[in-house]
Scaffold this motif. Structure first.
Motif, PDB file in Angstrom:
ATOM      1  N   LYS A 208      54.808  42.895  56.485  1.00 25.68           N
ATOM      2  CA  LYS A 208      54.470  43.535  57.605  1.00 25.68           C
ATOM      3  C   LYS A 208      54.614  44.828  57.904  1.00 25.68           C
ATOM      4  O   LYS A 208      54.013  45.423  59.025  1.00 25.68           O
ATOM      5  N   TYR A 209      54.912  45.603  56.809  1.00 32.82           N
ATOM      6  CA  TYR A 209      55.046  46.953  56.851  1.00 32.82           C
ATOM      7  C   TYR A 209      53.767  47.819  56.150  1.00 32.82           C
ATOM      8  O   TYR A 209      54.222  48.969  55.886  1.00 32.82           O
ATOM      9  N   ARG A 210      52.829  47.018  55.580  1.00 33.39           N
ATOM     10  CA  ARG A 210      51.786  47.360  54.783  1.00 33.39           C
ATOM     11  C   ARG A 210      51.105  48.569  55.806  1.00 33.39           C
ATOM     12  O   ARG A 210      50.676  49.613  55.107  1.00 33.39           O
ATOM     13  N   GLU A 211      50.597  48.390  56.923  1.00 28.99           N
ATOM     14  CA  GLU A 211      50.218  49.441  57.516  1.00 28.99           C
ATOM     15  C   GLU A 211      50.861  50.772  57.764  1.00 28.99           C
ATOM     16  O   GLU A 211      50.298  51.928  57.552  1.00 28.99           O
ATOM     17  N   GLU A 212      52.118  50.780  57.874  1.00 31.08           N
ATOM     18  CA  GLU A 212      52.745  52.040  57.669  1.00 31.08           C
ATOM     19  C   GLU A 212      52.896  52.614  56.463  1.00 31.08           C
ATOM     20  O   GLU A 212      52.994  53.694  56.428  1.00 31.08           O
ATOM     21  N   PHE A 213      53.171  51.823  55.569  1.00 28.87           N
ATOM     22  CA  PHE A 213      52.782  52.527  54.096  1.00 28.87           C
ATOM     23  C   PHE A 213      51.609  53.340  54.191  1.00 28.87           C
ATOM     24  O   PHE A 213      51.579  54.275  53.527  1.00 28.87           O
ATOM     25  N   MET A 214      50.654  52.457  54.490  1.00 32.05           N
ATOM     26  CA  MET A 214      49.184  53.284  54.146  1.00 32.05           C
ATOM     27  C   MET A 214      49.123  54.517  54.978  1.00 32.05           C
ATOM     28  O   MET A 214      48.634  55.478  54.562  1.00 32.05           O
ATOM     29  N   TYR A 215      49.712  54.417  56.156  1.00 36.55           N
ATOM     30  CA  TYR A 215      49.711  55.479  57.383  1.00 36.55           C
ATOM     31  C   TYR A 215      50.613  56.823  56.629  1.00 36.55           C
ATOM     32  O   TYR A 215      50.099  57.958  56.624  1.00 36.55           O
ATOM     33  N   TYR A 216      51.708  56.426  56.003  1.00 32.58           N
ATOM     34  CA  TYR A 216      52.382  57.952  55.351  1.00 32.58           C
ATOM     35  C   TYR A 216      51.581  58.077  54.329  1.00 32.58           C
ATOM     36  O   TYR A 216      51.808  59.449  53.989  1.00 32.58           O
ATOM     37  N   SER A 217      51.102  57.388  53.401  1.00 32.22           N
ATOM     38  CA  SER A 217      50.469  57.582  52.074  1.00 32.22           C
ATOM     39  C   SER A 217      49.181  58.763  52.686  1.00 32.22           C
ATOM     40  O   SER A 217      49.077  59.697  52.011  1.00 32.22           O
ATOM     41  N   ILE A 218      48.610  58.231  53.660  1.00 33.12           N
ATOM     42  CA  ILE A 218      47.453  59.328  53.962  1.00 33.12           C
ATOM     43  C   ILE A 218      47.953  60.503  54.638  1.00 33.12           C
ATOM     44  O   ILE A 218      47.284  61.602  54.246  1.00 33.12           O
ATOM     45  N   ARG A 219      48.915  60.449  55.388  1.00 32.24           N
ATOM     46  CA  ARG A 219      49.412  61.725  55.911  1.00 32.24           C
ATOM     47  C   ARG A 219      49.906  62.573  54.903  1.00 32.24           C
ATOM     48  O   ARG A 219      49.851  63.495  55.097  1.00 32.24           O
ATOM     49  N   ALA A 220      50.672  62.070  54.116  1.00 36.71           N
ATOM     50  CA  ALA A 220      51.476  62.903  53.095  1.00 36.71           C
ATOM     51  C   ALA A 220      50.206  63.300  52.161  1.00 36.71           C
ATOM     52  O   ALA A 220      50.424  64.531  51.786  1.00 36.71           O
ATOM     53  N   LYS A 221      49.119  62.696  51.888  1.00 33.96           N
ATOM     54  CA  LYS A 221      47.794  62.934  50.927  1.00 33.96           C
ATOM     55  C   LYS A 221      47.225  64.487  51.854  1.00 33.96           C
ATOM     56  O   LYS A 221      46.936  65.348  51.334  1.00 33.96           O
ATOM     57  N   TYR A 222      47.288  64.259  53.198  1.00 30.88           N
ATOM     58  CA  TYR A 222      46.601  65.447  53.811  1.00 30.88           C
ATOM     59  C   TYR A 222      47.395  66.552  53.959  1.00 30.88           C
ATOM     60  O   TYR A 222      46.737  67.639  53.701  1.00 30.88           O
ATOM     61  N   ASP A 223      48.638  66.252  54.270  1.00 32.28           N
ATOM     62  CA  ASP A 223      49.391  67.592  54.054  1.00 32.28           C
ATOM     63  C   ASP A 223      49.349  68.310  52.775  1.00 32.28           C
ATOM     64  O   ASP A 223      49.662  69.550  52.675  1.00 32.28           O
ATOM     65  N   MET A 224      49.425  67.474  51.723  1.00 27.39           N
ATOM     66  CA  MET A 224      49.221  68.029  50.362  1.00 27.39           C
ATOM     67  C   MET A 224      47.871  68.832  50.336  1.00 27.39           C
ATOM     68  O   MET A 224      47.900  69.970  49.624  1.00 27.39           O
ATOM     69  N   ALA A 225      46.898  68.325  50.792  1.00 26.93           N
ATOM     70  CA  ALA A 225      45.499  69.039  50.712  1.00 26.93           C
ATOM     71  C   ALA A 225      45.839  70.108  51.334  1.00 26.93           C
ATOM     72  O   ALA A 225      44.961  71.201  51.118  1.00 26.93           O
ATOM     73  N   LEU A 226      46.424  70.105  52.635  1.00 29.12           N
ATOM     74  CA  LEU A 226      46.495  71.307  53.453  1.00 29.12           C
ATOM     75  C   LEU A 226      47.243  72.537  52.866  1.00 29.12           C
ATOM     76  O   LEU A 226      46.707  73.771  53.013  1.00 29.12           O
ATOM     77  N   GLU A 227      48.074  72.361  51.810  1.00 31.42           N
ATOM     78  CA  GLU A 227      48.903  73.121  51.296  1.00 31.42           C
ATOM     79  C   GLU A 227      48.399  73.558  49.621  1.00 31.42           C
ATOM     80  O   GLU A 227      49.182  73.995  48.852  1.00 31.42           O
ATOM     81  N   SER A 228      47.355  72.918  49.224  1.00 26.65           N
ATOM     82  CA  SER A 228      46.961  73.017  48.047  1.00 26.65           C
ATOM     83  C   SER A 228      46.299  74.187  47.793  1.00 26.65           C
ATOM     84  O   SER A 228      45.847  75.200  48.560  1.00 26.65           O
ATOM     85  N   VAL A 229      46.338  74.737  46.501  1.00 29.56           N
ATOM     86  CA  VAL A 229      45.515  75.906  46.065  1.00 29.56           C
ATOM     87  C   VAL A 229      43.926  75.779  46.318  1.00 29.56           C
ATOM     88  O   VAL A 229      43.675  74.418  46.434  1.00 29.56           O
ATOM     89  N   LYS A 230      43.104  76.776  46.461  1.00 28.50           N
ATOM     90  CA  LYS A 230      41.964  76.606  46.499  1.00 28.50           C
ATOM     91  C   LYS A 230      40.998  75.675  45.826  1.00 28.50           C
ATOM     92  O   LYS A 230      40.210  74.659  46.398  1.00 28.50           O
ATOM     93  N   ASP A 231      41.155  75.458  44.607  1.00 29.75           N
ATOM     94  CA  ASP A 231      40.541  74.751  43.700  1.00 29.75           C
ATOM     95  C   ASP A 231      40.781  73.285  43.793  1.00 29.75           C
ATOM     96  O   ASP A 231      40.122  72.423  43.421  1.00 29.75           O
ATOM     97  N   LYS A 232      41.830  72.745  44.384  1.00 28.43           N
ATOM     98  CA  LYS A 232      42.197  71.379  44.514  1.00 28.43           C
ATOM     99  C   LYS A 232      42.142  70.862  46.159  1.00 28.43           C
ATOM    100  O   LYS A 232      42.023  69.548  46.219  1.00 28.43           O
ATOM    101  N   LYS A 233      41.699  71.689  46.758  1.00 29.96           N
ATOM    102  CA  LYS A 233      41.536  71.175  48.303  1.00 29.96           C
ATOM    103  C   LYS A 233      40.378  70.091  48.471  1.00 29.96           C
ATOM    104  O   LYS A 233      40.790  69.045  48.755  1.00 29.96           O
ATOM    105  N   SER A 234      39.382  70.198  47.825  1.00 32.28           N
ATOM    106  CA  SER A 234      38.268  69.638  47.997  1.00 32.28           C
ATOM    107  C   SER A 234      38.399  68.043  47.611  1.00 32.28           C
ATOM    108  O   SER A 234      38.456  67.109  48.147  1.00 32.28           O
ATOM    109  N   LEU A 235      39.138  68.271  46.394  1.00 33.26           N
ATOM    110  CA  LEU A 235      39.350  66.722  45.854  1.00 33.26           C
ATOM    111  C   LEU A 235      40.586  66.301  46.519  1.00 33.26           C
ATOM    112  O   LEU A 235      40.238  64.854  46.763  1.00 33.26           O
TER     113      LEU A 235
END
Length: 279
Positions: A208-235
């Motif tokens: 029943k926590y599947r949705e919340e796992f996916m939600y945090y995974s997306i948010r964390a990936k997005y925040d990682m993208a925001l803070e990534s070096v320029k070459d890795k941002k698009s990927l």
């Protein structure tokens, strides 16, 4: 006055009962002790039955009472809510008597006792894992048991507890963000958040926590993208977009749709802006 008389009578009965019990404890006759142990068990006086059975069970090995007395000892501890000790004696029973009269019950109550003793998700879950394993064994040994449906239900409940423990770790990793200096993994706590969430989704696909796992995974990936070096941002933004489609497909009316759509739109804009600047 009547209350005092009743209290006095009750006290006398209690003393008589204690006196009788103490005499039985000192009695060297194992048959007498066993008879009283069964009587105390029937009366729900499990502490007394357990104490007497602890004396007679080792001496009954190989006798006609051996099997029943060991099972009653396990049930006495179960009645006392000492589920760990009960589980040990139940295991001793079904290992000693794999085709015994009470083997099915012993396997079931051993697993169920550990379930009742399973701690809060924030604590060590050794007993939870043991209970799940024992329920699995029970259902393999007794696939037609009338207790199978309840065993499956309890097993799923225990798995949800483990899923919640993982979710608590995922939340913690995300909330820590970059607060911990010198984190040993690239991406820091956000990376650990994604790894933990992904692992939990594989381990508990129907939670029943599947949705919340996916939600945090997306948010964390997005925040990682925001803070990534320029070459890795698009990927990394493209990875977020891929995750978005998976989430929307599974939860089109989910609790976090608004937040996820906003992340998706921002990620798309970041990719489009980068492509425009490179032209």
């Amino acid at each position: 006055m009547k209350f005092r008389i009743l209290t006095f009578i009750f006290g006398l009965l209690l003393l008589a009962s204690c006196g009788e019990y103490n005499k039985v404890l000192k009695n060297p006759d194992l048959e007498v002790k066993y008879s009283y142990a069964k009587n105390y068990f029937a009366l729900g006086k499990f502490s007394r039955s357990a104490t007497l059975l602890e004396d007679v069970v080792p001496m009954f090995k190989g006798s006609v009472h051996a099997e029943e007395s060991l099972y009653l000892l396990a049930q006495s501890y179960y009645g006392m809510r000492d589920y760990m000790t009960a589980s040990q004696y139940f295991a001793s029973y079904y290992n000693t008597y794999p085709k015994g009269e009470y083997t099915e019950l012993a396997r079931y109550y051993s697993a169920y006792g550990l379930y009742l003793d399973s701690p809060d998700p924030r604590l060590d879950q050794t007993q939870t894992y043991q209970s799940i394993k024992q329920f699995q064994d029970f259902m393999e040994y007794y696939p037609q048991s009338e207790r199978k449906a309840e065993a499956e239900m309890v097993q799923f409940e225990l798995q949800e507890k483990l899923a919640l423990k993982d979710l608590m770790a995922v939340r913690l990793y995300y909330n820590l963000g970059n607060y911990v200096v010198g984190y040993p993994f690239p991406g820091g706590n956000y990376s650990s958040c994604v790894i933990s969430a992904t692992g939990a989704l594989r381990t508990y696909p129907y939670s029943k926590y599947r949705e919340e796992f996916m939600y945090y995974s997306i948010r964390a990936k997005y925040d990682m993208a925001l803070e990534s070096v320029k070459d890795k941002k698009s990927l990394r933004y493209r990875d977020v977009i891929d995750e978005y489609y998976t989430y929307i497909n599974d939860f089109p009316d989910g609790l976090y749709v608004k937040q996820i759509v906003k992340i998706f739109e921002n990620s798309q804009k970041q990719i489009e802006d980068k492509q425009f600047l490179e032209q």
